[in-house]
Motif scaffolding. Structure first.
Motif, PDB file in Angstrom:
ATOM      1  N   ALA A 128       0.809  -1.329  -0.183  1.00 53.61           N
ATOM      2  CA  ALA A 128       0.085   0.119   0.038  1.00 53.61           C
ATOM      3  C   ALA A 128       1.040   1.252  -0.219  1.00 53.61           C
ATOM      4  O   ALA A 128       1.987   1.081   0.652  1.00 53.61           O
ATOM      5  CB  ALA A 128      -0.811   0.095   1.356  1.00 53.61           C
ATOM      6  N   ASN A 129       0.403   2.271  -0.310  1.00 52.88           N
ATOM      7  CA  ASN A 129       1.034   3.628  -0.363  1.00 52.88           C
ATOM      8  C   ASN A 129       1.220   3.908   0.971  1.00 52.88           C
ATOM      9  O   ASN A 129       0.409   3.858   1.926  1.00 52.88           O
ATOM     10  CB  ASN A 129       0.361   4.557  -0.915  1.00 52.88           C
ATOM     11  CG  ASN A 129       0.223   4.514  -2.671  1.00 52.88           C
ATOM     12  OD1 ASN A 129       1.137   4.247  -3.106  1.00 52.88           O
ATOM     13  ND2 ASN A 129      -0.786   4.825  -3.030  1.00 52.88           N
ATOM     14  N   TYR A 130       2.508   4.397   1.560  1.00 58.51           N
ATOM     15  CA  TYR A 130       2.775   4.469   2.843  1.00 58.51           C
ATOM     16  C   TYR A 130       2.104   5.714   3.209  1.00 58.51           C
ATOM     17  O   TYR A 130       2.190   7.016   2.906  1.00 58.51           O
ATOM     18  CB  TYR A 130       4.348   4.745   3.015  1.00 58.51           C
ATOM     19  CG  TYR A 130       5.047   3.593   2.963  1.00 58.51           C
ATOM     20  CD1 TYR A 130       5.046   2.670   3.770  1.00 58.51           C
ATOM     21  CD2 TYR A 130       5.950   3.431   1.815  1.00 58.51           C
ATOM     22  CE1 TYR A 130       6.055   1.472   3.971  1.00 58.51           C
ATOM     23  CE2 TYR A 130       6.798   2.216   1.729  1.00 58.51           C
ATOM     24  CZ  TYR A 130       6.549   1.444   2.848  1.00 58.51           C
ATOM     25  OH  TYR A 130       7.444   0.089   2.745  1.00 58.51           O
ATOM     26  N   SER A 131       1.182   5.520   3.918  1.00 57.80           N
ATOM     27  CA  SER A 131       0.219   6.679   4.635  1.00 57.80           C
ATOM     28  C   SER A 131      -0.440   6.408   5.844  1.00 57.80           C
ATOM     29  O   SER A 131      -0.972   5.094   5.965  1.00 57.80           O
ATOM     30  CB  SER A 131      -0.889   6.927   3.241  1.00 57.80           C
ATOM     31  OG  SER A 131      -1.907   7.762   3.823  1.00 57.80           O
ATOM     32  N   PRO A 132      -0.848   7.326   6.853  1.00 57.90           N
ATOM     33  CA  PRO A 132      -1.564   6.973   7.762  1.00 57.90           C
ATOM     34  C   PRO A 132      -3.103   6.571   7.461  1.00 57.90           C
ATOM     35  O   PRO A 132      -3.575   5.673   8.400  1.00 57.90           O
ATOM     36  CB  PRO A 132      -1.792   8.593   8.671  1.00 57.90           C
ATOM     37  CG  PRO A 132      -0.843   9.225   8.063  1.00 57.90           C
ATOM     38  CD  PRO A 132      -0.445   8.834   6.617  1.00 57.90           C
TER      39      PRO A 132
ATOM     40  N   VAL B 296      -8.179  -2.613  -4.333  1.00 59.00           N
ATOM     41  CA  VAL B 296      -7.377  -3.481  -5.697  1.00 59.00           C
ATOM     42  C   VAL B 296      -6.404  -4.296  -4.963  1.00 59.00           C
ATOM     43  O   VAL B 296      -6.420  -5.343  -5.387  1.00 59.00           O
ATOM     44  CB  VAL B 296      -7.004  -2.655  -6.575  1.00 59.00           C
ATOM     45  CG1 VAL B 296      -6.331  -3.521  -7.340  1.00 59.00           C
ATOM     46  CG2 VAL B 296      -8.054  -1.809  -7.119  1.00 59.00           C
ATOM     47  N   SER B 297      -6.100  -3.988  -3.640  1.00 60.94           N
ATOM     48  CA  SER B 297      -4.834  -4.799  -3.151  1.00 60.94           C
ATOM     49  C   SER B 297      -5.386  -6.178  -2.606  1.00 60.94           C
ATOM     50  O   SER B 297      -4.456  -7.126  -2.856  1.00 60.94           O
ATOM     51  CB  SER B 297      -4.025  -4.052  -2.081  1.00 60.94           C
ATOM     52  OG  SER B 297      -5.131  -3.488  -1.164  1.00 60.94           O
ATOM     53  N   ILE B 298      -6.399  -6.025  -1.963  1.00 62.09           N
ATOM     54  CA  ILE B 298      -7.252  -7.460  -1.643  1.00 62.09           C
ATOM     55  C   ILE B 298      -7.520  -8.138  -2.776  1.00 62.09           C
ATOM     56  O   ILE B 298      -7.180  -9.431  -2.658  1.00 62.09           O
ATOM     57  CB  ILE B 298      -8.322  -6.866  -0.714  1.00 62.09           C
ATOM     58  CG1 ILE B 298      -8.048  -6.080   0.310  1.00 62.09           C
ATOM     59  CG2 ILE B 298      -9.193  -8.126  -0.330  1.00 62.09           C
ATOM     60  CD1 ILE B 298      -6.968  -7.110   1.463  1.00 62.09           C
TER      61      ILE B 298
ATOM     62  N   LEU C 242      -1.461  -8.845   4.407  1.00 64.64           N
ATOM     63  CA  LEU C 242      -2.335  -8.016   5.945  1.00 64.64           C
ATOM     64  C   LEU C 242      -2.493  -6.314   5.447  1.00 64.64           C
ATOM     65  O   LEU C 242      -1.670  -5.824   4.569  1.00 64.64           O
ATOM     66  CB  LEU C 242      -0.987  -7.770   6.838  1.00 64.64           C
ATOM     67  CG  LEU C 242      -0.459  -9.151   7.414  1.00 64.64           C
ATOM     68  CD1 LEU C 242       0.599  -8.893   8.531  1.00 64.64           C
ATOM     69  CD2 LEU C 242      -1.422 -10.080   7.814  1.00 64.64           C
ATOM     70  N   PHE C 243      -3.583  -6.152   5.906  1.00 68.42           N
ATOM     71  CA  PHE C 243      -4.211  -4.637   5.441  1.00 68.42           C
ATOM     72  C   PHE C 243      -4.702  -4.103   6.464  1.00 68.42           C
ATOM     73  O   PHE C 243      -5.925  -4.573   7.074  1.00 68.42           O
ATOM     74  CB  PHE C 243      -5.140  -5.103   4.321  1.00 68.42           C
ATOM     75  CG  PHE C 243      -5.529  -3.906   3.372  1.00 68.42           C
ATOM     76  CD1 PHE C 243      -4.523  -3.227   2.621  1.00 68.42           C
ATOM     77  CD2 PHE C 243      -6.898  -3.410   3.291  1.00 68.42           C
ATOM     78  CE1 PHE C 243      -4.853  -2.210   1.711  1.00 68.42           C
ATOM     79  CE2 PHE C 243      -7.269  -2.450   2.554  1.00 68.42           C
ATOM     80  CZ  PHE C 243      -6.315  -1.758   1.716  1.00 68.42           C
TER      81      PHE C 243
ATOM     82  N   PHE D 178       7.022  -4.741   4.148  1.00 72.39           N
ATOM     83  CA  PHE D 178       5.823  -3.518   3.842  1.00 72.39           C
ATOM     84  C   PHE D 178       6.672  -3.344   2.386  1.00 72.39           C
ATOM     85  O   PHE D 178       7.771  -2.811   2.052  1.00 72.39           O
ATOM     86  CB  PHE D 178       5.953  -2.599   4.766  1.00 72.39           C
ATOM     87  CG  PHE D 178       5.306  -2.639   6.010  1.00 72.39           C
ATOM     88  CD1 PHE D 178       4.087  -2.395   6.042  1.00 72.39           C
ATOM     89  CD2 PHE D 178       6.278  -3.106   6.838  1.00 72.39           C
ATOM     90  CE1 PHE D 178       3.616  -2.684   7.140  1.00 72.39           C
ATOM     91  CE2 PHE D 178       5.675  -3.475   8.277  1.00 72.39           C
ATOM     92  CZ  PHE D 178       4.266  -3.378   8.503  1.00 72.39           C
ATOM     93  N   VAL D 179       5.787  -2.821   1.386  1.00 71.05           N
ATOM     94  CA  VAL D 179       5.918  -2.449   0.097  1.00 71.05           C
ATOM     95  C   VAL D 179       5.284  -1.322  -0.269  1.00 71.05           C
ATOM     96  O   VAL D 179       3.874  -1.246  -0.190  1.00 71.05           O
ATOM     97  CB  VAL D 179       5.662  -3.517  -1.058  1.00 71.05           C
ATOM     98  CG1 VAL D 179       6.186  -2.981  -2.328  1.00 71.05           C
ATOM     99  CG2 VAL D 179       6.695  -4.813  -0.633  1.00 71.05           C
ATOM    100  N   GLY D 180       5.849  -0.197  -0.754  1.00 73.92           N
ATOM    101  CA  GLY D 180       4.950   0.928  -0.925  1.00 73.92           C
ATOM    102  C   GLY D 180       5.510   1.856  -1.927  1.00 73.92           C
ATOM    103  O   GLY D 180       6.602   1.615  -2.481  1.00 73.92           O
ATOM    104  N   ALA D 181       4.818   2.790  -2.575  1.00 75.44           N
ATOM    105  CA  ALA D 181       5.455   3.417  -3.863  1.00 75.44           C
ATOM    106  C   ALA D 181       6.645   4.200  -3.637  1.00 75.44           C
ATOM    107  O   ALA D 181       7.636   4.115  -4.555  1.00 75.44           O
ATOM    108  CB  ALA D 181       4.197   4.447  -4.103  1.00 75.44           C
ATOM    109  N   ASP D 182       6.782   5.071  -2.458  1.00 76.36           N
ATOM    110  CA  ASP D 182       7.792   5.789  -2.435  1.00 76.36           C
ATOM    111  C   ASP D 182       8.245   6.312  -0.821  1.00 76.36           C
ATOM    112  O   ASP D 182       7.166   5.889  -0.012  1.00 76.36           O
ATOM    113  CB  ASP D 182       7.700   7.099  -2.978  1.00 76.36           C
ATOM    114  CG  ASP D 182       6.555   8.070  -2.901  1.00 76.36           C
ATOM    115  OD1 ASP D 182       6.061   8.600  -3.901  1.00 76.36           O
ATOM    116  OD2 ASP D 182       6.144   7.789  -1.802  1.00 76.36           O
TER     117      ASP D 182
END
Length: 383
Positions: free
Chosen positions: A212-216, A301-303, A291-292, A238-242
C-alpha cells in the motif's frame, strides 16, 4: 465514435481508481475503440500526451468554463461519455448541464460514495463524532440535491451489490445500477519461477506482506504492531510507492516496539520503496499472508490482487471486503495479531482460505472479463 472518460486522477498517479480506469481504458483501446481521458491539470505534467495509445488531456485547474469547453470540443453525438466518481469536480461540474452534452450514451462510473454508517473511530472523541454528523448531513444533502441529475445518466455502475453506493442509490432514488467489480492484473494469477526475484530482494521462504502507499490512511502502523504481537518468527515486508515521512515514522515506531514487546526474537521487518509495478505481483504471490490495516476503502484493489494470487488476507473491516472469501476481517490490533499467528500455524485453514479466494477471483476478478462487460455497457449489441 470514441469513449471519453472524465476523472480527477489518472496515470501516472498510483491509486485504486487510476489503476482500475487504466486497465479499462487500455483494454477498450486494444479492442479497437478510440479512448480519450480528460483529467485534472498537473503543473509537472504536459497538458496533452499519449500514453500506451490513450490520449490524455489534463485540463481542469479550477476553471470550470475551460474544462466544460474542453469536453464539448472533444465529444461528438456518436461518442460515449463516462464520468468517473461522484463528489469530484470533473463530474459535479457536468451534472447541471448533462442535457446539453450531446452524445450517444452517458455513464456514471461510481467508485463508492460517502459512508454514512458510524465506525469505531467516529466514536473515539467528541470532535470525531461531531465531524461525522456534519459530514453525514453535508453529503446527504449533496446526493439529495443531485438525484435529479443522476437519473439522467443512461447507466450507473457500482462496485458491488452490497456497496454503499448501490444500496443508497436503489433505496433513495430507485436507481438500479450495473455492477462492475474491480479486477487484478493477470500477473497476480500466474504461477512462475520467481527464484531470481527472491534472490534480488533476499526474500525468505515465508514472509508476510503489506502492499500500500505509505500513509496514515493505509495504517501500516496497525499492521506493524500486530506483527510484533503475533507469536511467530516469519519476516514482515512492507512495500510502498515511495519513501516519505510516514515511512520514517514507522521505522521509529518499530524501534520503540522492539523494546516493549514480548515476541521480538527472530523477527525482522523491511520497508521497501520504489518497486517497479511488474514486481508488485511477485511480492504478493510469494507471500504467506497479505495484511491490510486501512482505515477507509471501498473496494481495495490490493485485496483483489491477494485473492488472485491465492494469498489469504487479514484486513480491517473496510468497504465490501467482508463479503470476500479468502480472508479474515479484524477490528483491532489484538485480533489481527491473533489471526496472523493462527494462519501461519494452521496450514489447513490457510490453504482453505487460499483456495476460496483464488476461485472467487478467477471467476469474477479478471481484467479481460471486466473490459468485455464494460464494452457491453457502452455499446450493447450496437457496436
Amino acid at each position: 465514435m470514441k469513449i471519453v472518460f472524465t476523472m480527477h486522477s489518472f496515470y501516472p498517479f498510483s491509486n485504486g481508481i487510476s489503476s482500475t480506469m487504466g486497465y479499462l481504458a487500455e483494454g477498450l483501446l486494444a479492442k479497437k475503440n478510440d479512448v480519450l481521458v480528460i483529467t485534472h491539470k498537473e503543473e509537472s505534467l504536459p497538458e496533452e500526451e499519449i500514453i500506451n495509445g490513450i490520449k490524455i488531456i489534463r485540463k481542469y485547474d479550477g476553471n470550470a468554463s475551460e474544462y466544460v469547453k474542453c469536453l464539448r470540443d472533444n465529444i461528438g453525438s456518436n461518442d460515449i461519455l463516462v464520468n468517473v466518481c461522484v463528489q469530484t469536480p470533473t463530474t459535479d461540474l457536468l451534472l447541471p448541464i448533462l442535457d446539453t452534452i450531446k452524445c450517444k450514451k452517458k455513464i456514471l462510473y461510481v467508485h463508492g460514495i460517502w459512508h454514512f454508517g458510524f465506525v469505531n473511530r467516529d466514536k473515539e472523541s467528541i470532535h470525531n463524532f461531531c465531524s461525522k454528523i456534519y459530514n453525514n448531513c453535508k453529503w446527504y444533502m449533496y446526493y439529495a440535491l443531485n438525484a435529479k441529475y443522476f437519473k439522467k445518466y443512461d447507466v450507473i455502475t457500482q462496485l458491488h451489490e452490497k456497496d454503499d453506493g448501490n444500496v443508497f442509490f436503489k433505496k433513495h432514488f430507485g436507481i438500479n445500477s450495473e455492477i462492475m467489480e474491480n479486477a487484478a492484473d493477470e500477473a497476480f494469477f500466474s504461477i512462475e519461477d520467481d527464484t531470481v526475484f527472491r534472490k534480488k530482494y533476499d526474500l525468505p521462504t515465508e514472509y508476510l506482506v503489506c502492499v500500500a502507499n505509505y500513509s496514515p490512511l493505509k495504517n501500516q502502523e496497525m499492521v506493524l504492531k500486530a506483527y510484533y504481537k503475533a507469536n511467530i518468527d516469519t519476516e514482515m515486508v512492507f512495500v510502498g510507492a515511495d519513501s516519505n515521512g510516514y515511512v520514517e515514522y514507522l521505522k521509529r515506531m518499530e524501534d520503540y516496539i522492539r523494546t516493549d514487546t514480548e515476541y521480538v526474537e527472530n523477527k525482522k521487518v523491511r520497508f521497501i520503496v520504489d518497486v517497479p509495478r511488474e514486481e508488485i505481483a511477485k511480492f504478493v504471490r510469494n507471500a504467506k499472508l497479505f495484511l491490510f490495516g486501512s482505515v477507509g476503502e471501498k473496494y481495495p484493489v490490493s485485496i483483489v490482487e491477494a485473492m488472485a494470487a491465492g494469498v489469504p488476507f487479514i484486513s480491517t473491516d473496510v468497504g465490501i471486503v467482508k463479503y470476500f472469501p479468502g480472508g479474515i476481517i479484524v477490528n483491532s490490533i489484538e485480533e489481527m495479531a491473533h489471526n496472523i499467528s493462527r494462519l501461519v500455524n494452521d496450514k489447513e485453514l490457510h490453504d482453505a482460505l487460499s483456495k476460496d479466494g483464488a476461485e472467487y477471483a478467477r471467476k469474477r476478478m479478471r481484467i479481460g472479463d471486466k473490459v468485455d462487460a464494460f464494452e457491453e455497457i457502452c455499446f450493447g449489441s450496437n457496436k
